[in-house]
Design an enzyme around this catalytic site. Structure first.
Site, mmCIF file in Angstrom:
data_model
loop_
_atom_site.group_PDB
_atom_site.id
_atom_site.type_symbol
_atom_site.label_atom_id
_atom_site.label_comp_id
_atom_site.label_asym_id
_atom_site.label_seq_id
_atom_site.Cartn_x
_atom_site.Cartn_y
_atom_site.Cartn_z
ATOM 1 N N CYS A 171 6.575 -0.490 6.569
ATOM 2 C CA CYS A 171 6.118 0.691 5.831
ATOM 3 C C CYS A 171 7.232 1.181 4.915
ATOM 4 O O CYS A 171 8.393 1.195 5.324
ATOM 5 C CB CYS A 171 5.727 1.776 6.826
ATOM 6 N N LEU A 172 6.870 1.566 3.709
ATOM 7 C CA LEU A 172 7.867 2.061 2.759
ATOM 8 C C LEU A 172 8.495 3.377 3.231
ATOM 9 O O LEU A 172 9.554 3.759 2.742
ATOM 10 C CB LEU A 172 7.246 2.232 1.365
ATOM 11 N N GLN B 295 3.110 9.929 1.140
ATOM 12 C CA GLN B 295 4.402 9.235 1.078
ATOM 13 C C GLN B 295 5.205 9.598 -0.173
ATOM 14 O O GLN B 295 6.401 9.330 -0.230
ATOM 15 C CB GLN B 295 4.206 7.714 1.141
ATOM 16 N N HIS C 299 -3.775 0.916 7.947
ATOM 17 C CA HIS C 299 -2.423 1.484 7.930
ATOM 18 C C HIS C 299 -2.358 2.693 6.980
ATOM 19 O O HIS C 299 -1.855 3.760 7.356
ATOM 20 C CB HIS C 299 -1.444 0.379 7.495
ATOM 21 N N GLU C 300 -2.892 2.529 5.774
ATOM 22 C CA GLU C 300 -2.841 3.622 4.792
ATOM 23 C C GLU C 300 -3.731 4.779 5.223
ATOM 24 O O GLU C 300 -3.373 5.946 5.054
ATOM 25 C CB GLU C 300 -3.253 3.119 3.397
ATOM 26 N N GLY D 218 0.819 -1.204 0.000
ATOM 27 C CA GLY D 218 0.000 0.000 0.000
ATOM 28 C C GLY D 218 0.854 1.254 0.000
ATOM 29 O O GLY D 218 2.020 1.225 0.411
ATOM 30 N N HIS E 55 -2.005 7.072 7.487
ATOM 31 C CA HIS E 55 -1.053 7.974 6.825
ATOM 32 C C HIS E 55 -1.694 9.314 6.485
ATOM 33 O O HIS E 55 -1.028 10.358 6.521
ATOM 34 C CB HIS E 55 -0.544 7.344 5.516
HETATM 35 NI NI NI Z 1 3.007 2.941 5.459
#
Ligand code: NI
Length: 155
Positions: A88-89, A51, A131-132, A46, A135
Site C-alpha cells: 500500500c502506498l 490517501q 483493498h481500495e 490503486g 480505505h
Molecule cells: Ni492502499
C-alpha cells in the site's frame, strides 16, 4: 494537475471514514486528476482519496492499463477466496503481506460525471478493488494479514 502527498499509516487520518460525494463538479475532477498523477508517479495499482487527505468516497485503479474511477462505490456481491501479497502506498515502511480477498467482486459506483455503472472483476482487479474499498472505511491491509493455507499462496 499536481502530485499530492500520500498520508501514511502512522497518521490517524488514514483511519477516518470517508463521506459520500454529493456534487460531481470540477473540484472532484481536479481531485481525481491529481490522484492519477500521484498514482502514476508512485507506480501504484490503486489510490483512494483519503490517501491524499480528502475524505471522499472515491478511488482509482490502474491494472494492466485498465484505468477506472469509482465514486460512491458499493460492493454488491463477492465470491471465492484468494491469497495475494499486498502492499500500500500508505504503508511504505512495511513489507508486503498476504490478505484473504474474494476471487470475484461485483461493484456498483458512479463515474466522475455521476453516471452509474456496475462491474464484476476477478483476480488482481478484485484484490485491488477490495483493498481500495477498505480505505474508504479506514481499513488497511495490515489489519487483515493472514498466513495462507498451504498451496494457496500467490505472489
Ligand atoms: Ni492502499
Amino acid at each position: 494537475m499536481a502530485i499530492r502527498e500520500i498520508v501514511q499509516y502512522t497518521d490517524n487520518f488514514i483511519r477516518k471514514k470517508s463521506k459520500p460525494v454529493k456534487i460531481f463538479d470540477e473540484k472532484l475532477w481536479e481531485l481525481l486528476d491529481d490522484m492519477w498523477e500521484t498514482l502514476d508517479e508512485k507506480k501504484g495499482a490503486g489510490l483512494s482519496a483519503v490517501q491524499v487527505g480528502v475524505l471522499k468516497r472515491a478511488f482509482i485503479i490502474n491494472i494492466n492499463n485498465m484505468r477506472i474511477e469509482f465514486i460512491n462505490p458499493t460492493i454488491t456481491h463477492t465470491s471465492g477466496k484468494q491469497y495475494k501479497k499486498e502492499g500500500c502506498l500508505s504503508v511504505v515502511a512495511q513489507p508486503f503481506g498476504y490478505v484473504a480477498r474474494p476471487n470475484k467482486v461485483t461493484i456498483s459506483a458512479y463515474d466522475r460525471y455521476g453516471n452509474p455503472f456496475s462491474l464484476t472483476c476477478e483476480d488482481w482487479t478484485a484484490v485491488c478493488v477490495s483493498h481500495e474499498y477498505d480505505h474508504l472505511d479506514g481499513i488497511l491491509y495490515i489489519d487483515k494479514l493472514v498466513t495462507p493455507p498451504k498451496g494457496m499462496e500467490e505472489d
